[in-house]
Design a protein around this motif. Structure first.
Motif, PDB file in Angstrom:
ATOM      1  N   LEU A 166       0.513  -1.595  -0.210  1.00 45.50           N
ATOM      2  CA  LEU A 166       0.226   0.345  -0.026  1.00 45.50           C
ATOM      3  C   LEU A 166       0.576   1.188  -0.308  1.00 45.50           C
ATOM      4  O   LEU A 166       0.409   2.593  -0.340  1.00 45.50           O
ATOM      5  CB  LEU A 166      -0.704  -0.035   1.209  1.00 45.50           C
ATOM      6  N   HIS A 167       2.300   0.963   1.134  1.00 42.29           N
ATOM      7  CA  HIS A 167       2.394   2.579   0.470  1.00 42.29           C
ATOM      8  C   HIS A 167       3.472   2.297  -0.575  1.00 42.29           C
ATOM      9  O   HIS A 167       3.241   3.654  -1.000  1.00 42.29           O
ATOM     10  CB  HIS A 167       4.005   2.501   1.877  1.00 42.29           C
ATOM     11  N   GLU A 170       0.707   4.363  -3.009  1.00 39.79           N
ATOM     12  CA  GLU A 170       0.551   5.584  -3.105  1.00 39.79           C
ATOM     13  C   GLU A 170       2.086   6.105  -2.929  1.00 39.79           C
ATOM     14  O   GLU A 170       2.040   7.478  -3.518  1.00 39.79           O
ATOM     15  CB  GLU A 170       0.696   5.588  -1.150  1.00 39.79           C
ATOM     16  N   ARG A 171       2.750   5.939  -3.227  1.00 40.37           N
ATOM     17  CA  ARG A 171       4.218   6.982  -4.048  1.00 40.37           C
ATOM     18  C   ARG A 171       4.293   7.121  -5.249  1.00 40.37           C
ATOM     19  O   ARG A 171       3.998   7.544  -5.733  1.00 40.37           O
ATOM     20  CB  ARG A 171       5.288   5.938  -3.766  1.00 40.37           C
ATOM     21  N   ARG A 173       1.200   6.314  -7.329  1.00 36.65           N
ATOM     22  CA  ARG A 173       0.121   7.230  -7.126  1.00 36.65           C
ATOM     23  C   ARG A 173       0.060   9.376  -6.985  1.00 36.65           C
ATOM     24  O   ARG A 173       0.182   9.620  -7.975  1.00 36.65           O
ATOM     25  CB  ARG A 173      -1.096   6.772  -5.894  1.00 36.65           C
ATOM     26  N   TYR A 174       1.298   9.045  -6.625  1.00 40.01           N
ATOM     27  CA  TYR A 174       2.177  10.242  -6.376  1.00 40.01           C
ATOM     28  C   TYR A 174       3.094  10.983  -7.178  1.00 40.01           C
ATOM     29  O   TYR A 174       3.030  11.567  -8.148  1.00 40.01           O
ATOM     30  CB  TYR A 174       3.370  10.385  -5.390  1.00 40.01           C
ATOM     31  N   CYS A 211      -1.336  -3.753  -8.241  1.00 37.55           N
ATOM     32  CA  CYS A 211      -2.543  -3.058  -7.877  1.00 37.55           C
ATOM     33  C   CYS A 211      -3.050  -5.028  -7.437  1.00 37.55           C
ATOM     34  O   CYS A 211      -3.800  -6.008  -6.871  1.00 37.55           O
ATOM     35  CB  CYS A 211      -4.024  -3.114  -8.471  1.00 37.55           C
ATOM     36  N   GLN A 231      -9.346   0.773   0.225  1.00 35.89           N
ATOM     37  CA  GLN A 231      -7.698   1.988   0.758  1.00 35.89           C
ATOM     38  C   GLN A 231      -7.185   1.708  -0.637  1.00 35.89           C
ATOM     39  O   GLN A 231      -7.083   2.222  -1.197  1.00 35.89           O
ATOM     40  CB  GLN A 231      -6.456   0.993   1.440  1.00 35.89           C
ATOM     41  N   ASP A 234      -9.552   4.258  -3.468  1.00 36.44           N
ATOM     42  CA  ASP A 234      -9.502   4.868  -2.526  1.00 36.44           C
ATOM     43  C   ASP A 234      -7.907   6.033  -3.225  1.00 36.44           C
ATOM     44  O   ASP A 234      -8.683   7.048  -4.261  1.00 36.44           O
ATOM     45  CB  ASP A 234      -9.847   5.762  -1.249  1.00 36.44           C
ATOM     46  N   ILE A 235      -6.988   4.839  -3.430  1.00 38.22           N
ATOM     47  CA  ILE A 235      -5.964   5.457  -4.514  1.00 38.22           C
ATOM     48  C   ILE A 235      -6.063   5.716  -5.249  1.00 38.22           C
ATOM     49  O   ILE A 235      -5.175   6.191  -6.431  1.00 38.22           O
ATOM     50  CB  ILE A 235      -4.805   4.350  -4.308  1.00 38.22           C
TER      51      ILE A 235
END
Length: 297
Positions: A166-167, A170-171, A173-174, A211, A231, A234-235
């Protein structure tokens, strides 16, 4: 056209679905998983065949048949104290036989060590059935199906892996947000390059692959997987729309991209997704510095 998103989990439908369905059948909270955990806690090993029929009967010997014996974790764990295989029906509703000596084709190649695990791999490859082998030494269950072998990990162990993924999601996605912003600024200045547009699609495909790993892991949480799905959803919100817009604006008229950006990038090895210049060359798109004009502009 890109492949449709599965509404249960924000991913594109792929060949992974068969794998996920299989893992779901033995997920934490299911009766068969309780049985495996019970066998492990007893310090025993086991070989469990899910499904029966002429193909299984041809390679079975000895043991004893059970009539009208409903499956239960306690019963399976008790029968695991015997040496032979335990045969269940396809729906894991009944125990059909126990202490059975399985004789799969010895010519089937296996990398496993130990008679139980060699038998499990050969059974899975030759019959297509789901096979569970529990190791006394490693105190863990393993699922064999087709050419695959999957460890049945504890939810705690799975959750640690999921948090790490998940971390990572998120990276990435940024990174996609930054790439999309750079593309938007270039577009406003009429300075869009091939490399800038392709970089957005590369980032999306990397997200897609993370994913897939997450969904694979989330199955190992059983009924608790829904929190992971929320989660990830949302990302990943808006990601496919970004990809479709970039493809529609800059790539849809290219001959080898008729099936869509997703299908083309999904087939590329991972290293290509980190090398925009190399990917441009492989796909025959030209130099990354080539200027692009939005289609229809």
């Amino acid at each position: 056209m890109t492949a449709p998103l599965d509404k249960r989990f924000p991913r594109w439908v792929t060949e992974q679905q068969d794998l996920l369905d299989v893992l779901g059948r033995v997920a934490p909270g299911t009766g068969i998983r309780f049985a495996v955990e019970r066998v492990v806690s007893q310090g025993n090993g086991a070989l469990v065949v899910i499904g029966s029929g002429p193909d299984i009967e041809r390679i079975s010997a000895g043991g004893f048949k059970l009539v009208d014996t409903d499956f239960s974790p306690a019963m399976l764990a008790e029968l695991a104290k015997l040496d032979g295989a335990i045969i269940l029906d396809e729906d894991i509703k009944q125990i059909l036989a126990a202490n059975v000596h399985m004789i799969p084709d010895p010519a089937i190649v296996t990398d496993e060590t130990g008679a139980r695990f060699r038998t499990a791999e050969r059974l899975a490859r030759s019959t297509g059935r789901l096979i569970i082998a529990v190791s006394e030494e490693r105190r863990q269950g393993f699922l064999f199906f087709g050419d695959r072998k999957e460890p049945l990990k504890s939810p705690t162990e799975v959750l640690l892996r999921i948090n790490g993924e998940l971390h990572t999601l998120e990276r990435f996605r940024y990174r996609l947000t930054r790439a999309d912003e750079r593309l938007a600024r270039s577009r406003a200045e009429d300075q869009v390059t091939l490399g800038a547009a392709l970089a957005v699609l590369q980032q999306i495909e990397l997200l897609h692959r993370i994913c897939i790993r997450l969904e694979h892991l989330a199955v190992g949480l059983g009924e608790e997987r829904s929190m992971v799905e929320l989660q990830v959803s949302d990302i990943m919100d808006g990601v496919q729309e970004i990809g479709d817009k970039v493809w529609g604006d800059f790539f849809r008229d290219r001959e080898n991209w008729n099936s869509g950006w997703f299908d083309l990038l999904q087939s590329r090895p991972l290293q290509d997704l980190y090398d925009t210049e190399g990917l441009c060359a492989i796909l025959g798109l030209g130099s990354p510095d080539t200027r692009l004009v939005p289609l229809g502009a």
